[in-house]
Design an enzyme around this catalytic site. Structure first.
Site: not given
Lengths: 413, 413
Positions: B95-98, B149, B235, B312, B350, B352, B355, B381
């Site tokens: 990301d930009s950090g903003g 942004d 935005q 994300d 599940c 995984c 589990c 999990h």
């Protein structure tokens, strides 16, 4: 019925007292000399059980004191025992709880009958007798269980040491008698408390089947109900006379294996080595010898050379959480600024998964940033280093090069 | 020269706006729709990179703000870039950090030129401009980088939203121009700071070769120097007029992909869905659309249905550390006393690794005892649950059953 605990000696070193063996248990065979990582509360901090298996851990130590207080041994028994509870279908040794009671300073009072102590969690009052310690460990269902002993600090007066040796002897007798009654009477027929809920165990739904993974097999009902083996503990501090007295008294009672307690409590290293050797020499050659709470990788080699077969220590795991790692070139403190731009692995000579994949700079960053992954990776590496040291020790005993291995270890930083 | 970032659309759902694609990057191909776990400081908290690979993670997000402050983007560049630094040879988006600067309340002042802020670590003063954000991300070496942004809170006045949209537009232009100059001028020929140490990079010793593991390949010099793709951000909050204005302005500049920012900041869920759909519809169909910071597993399905390709969110990892796990039957709070003796897995449906191996009772114990393993297993999990949801979404798009999948998700707790 699964195999009961017995020890098979398979090789002896000619130049030292080192030996290699196989410790058979209901949950599998442990190659000795062996190092047991410490899984205090039913987990080796920061490691998954899959990862412990990948590391080649053959046996864990778990702390009775912690599991008794939380989640409680009855809960664990109802859930099918510690192996099933923590999904570790391999050998487990539990301690008696006495050492934690004393070292956590939660000690109330040592009486002839046992130890009164307060929980470090909520201050509640508890009593641990030799019988109770065995009963709790049966409920946990470990493969090897330990008698309650009194471990005193270093230095202690002859009088204190002698009192502890004699109390440890009387407690060992009571533990042995209680244990024998459990064995001959069957698991649920001696102790009132253990009788309480045999139904709920069989009525409880089965946990999910564990994933097939290398060396993994689901615990069977038989193995869950297997008879644990009771080990006796020799005390006596750094006093050879008392060590002999203690060893003779404990051996007279007869146990499946013998532990050397009361060392690595502050005495000089040379004395620790000397007393470990002296005590090991007193013990039966055909049974396993377990040096409790020891030590550094060099200590492992030195004490194998003195006839010890089993070790446990929090050092690799605790040091890792404090960002200190063991390497073939000595200890490395992760947070050191010199590693900030160091692209080399923790230990260039180490083939572990951490050294193959990550740099010192990354591990230093994780450590400085307080990221969990720092502790996870350092623990993995340190355990690998300990287990690998032990594999090399065992191998060198087989091929007659153990003395050479020891001298290499001694000249290392 | 390794592959540059481009997007290949491979399937469209007939009943919704859902689509499946392949996002080609210098470090590999990402199947979309995709969920990117958040590796804030160069680590997904509690997970090893081996474990992320086993989970099937194809792309990570890392936070420029955190890495800029510690260990510093110049350090990471000298060590060969973020992929090599953290031993993650697969795609990374930064990301930009903003957003962090604003959400961590370390914000000093937003000016026309950029953002003044104070480090949350030591209070030191820093300045982030659109150019600087691109420069730092080039130094980190991510595959996809984001323009700076201004993301404003919900609710905000029309005036505030409009000001943010227009500032975001001007910043996007500056970021684009700076990025283009980097691309055409070569990596080390535009920025004074990036010119500083080209020698030290090639002179630095190579990090150890990573272990061969599934899907793992050592980063090559080419891929380390690969050109990142810059994504623009739309935005406008929940104001459709401003969303349109923002989208038109950003698209006019032209980016390799487009993000929908400024959602999931407190607005009602229905508005979030509506604005995601409205904004996605404005964006070019042949380029990837990334909805930042969203959301629950149901949100993923709902927003894929509205034309989003990339997501994300810290939710699966952060919830795990707070002992909250996602299951096919709804959320489960690990510390709940009802699980104390529950031998069933977290989610019976599940498959995984957690589990398959561990019980609710064990995970509850670990959580109550504050053991690291609780966070490790819950994170594993939860990530599995998210990634598996996304795999099912993608699969259902291919076989024309996505609408059906969505309606199943909607009726679940």
């Amino acid at each position: 019925m699964t195999e009961r605990v017995h020890f098979e000696l398979v090789a002896r070193d000619q130049a030292t007292r080192a030996r290699a063996g196989l410790l058979h248990t209901p949950h599998g065979v442990v190659e000795t000399p062996a190092f047991m990582p410490v899984g205090t509360a039913g987990t080796v901090k920061g490691m998954t059980q899959d990862e412990l298996e990948r590391l080649g851990v053959q046996m864990l130590l778990a702390n009775t004191y912690h599991l008794y207080l939380r989640p409680g041994h009855e809960t664990i028994r109802e859930l099918g025992g510690l192996h099933r509870f923590m999904s570790w279908p391999h050998p487990i040794l539990t301690d008696s709880g006495g050492f934690q009671v004393m070292s956590l300073k939660s000690l109330g009072r040592v009486t002839e009958d046992g130890i009164w102590f307060r929980s470090h969690l909520d201050g509640s009052s508890h009593f641990l007798s030799p019988e109770r310690a065995v009963e709790i460990q049966w409920a946990l269902g470990a493969d090897i269980i330990m008698t309650l002993d009194e471990c005193v600090e270093y230095p202690s007066s002859h009088e204190t040491l002698q009192r502890a040796v004699r109390l440890t002897g009387r407690w060992a007798r009571r533990a042995k008698e209680f244990h024998e009654a459990q064995v001959s009477g069957g698991r649920f027929q001696v102790s009132g408390q253990l009788e309480m809920q045999p139904q709920s165990q069989s009525a409880a739904p089965s946990p999910q089947s564990p994933a097939p993974s290398p060396g993994f097999s689901a615990p069977t009902p038989d193995s869950l109900l297997a008879t644990p083996a009771l080990f006796g503990i020799v005390q006596g501090g750094v006093d050879k006379g008392l060590r002999r007295e203690s060893a003779e008294e404990i051996m007279e009672l007869g146990f499946a294996g013998y532990a050397i307690g009361g060392l690595s409590v502050g005495e000089p290293k040379a004395e620790m080595y000397e007393l470990a050797e002296y005590t090991a020499d007193l013990l039966p050659a055909h049974l396993p010898r377990y040096l409790m709470g020891v030590g550094t990788p060099a200590d492992l080699a030195e004490c194998v050379a003195r006839g010890v077969d089993l070790f446990d220590c929090v050092m690799p795991t605790r040091h890792a959480r404090n960002a200190s790692v063991f390497t073939s070139e000595g200890n490395l403190v992760l947070k050191n600024a010199r590693y900030a731009r160091d692209p080399s692995p923790l230990d260039p000579a180490c083939p572990c998964a951490v050294c193959r994949r990550y740099s010192r700079s990354y591990l230093r960053h994780l450590s400085v940033a307080g990221e969990m992954l720092a502790a996870i990776l350092a623990t993995h590496h340190n355990l690998y280093f300990y287990l690998d040291t032990m594999r090399k020790i065992r191998q060198s005993v087989f091929c007659g090069r153990f003395a050479e291995f020891c001298s290499r270890v001694r000249t290392q930083p």
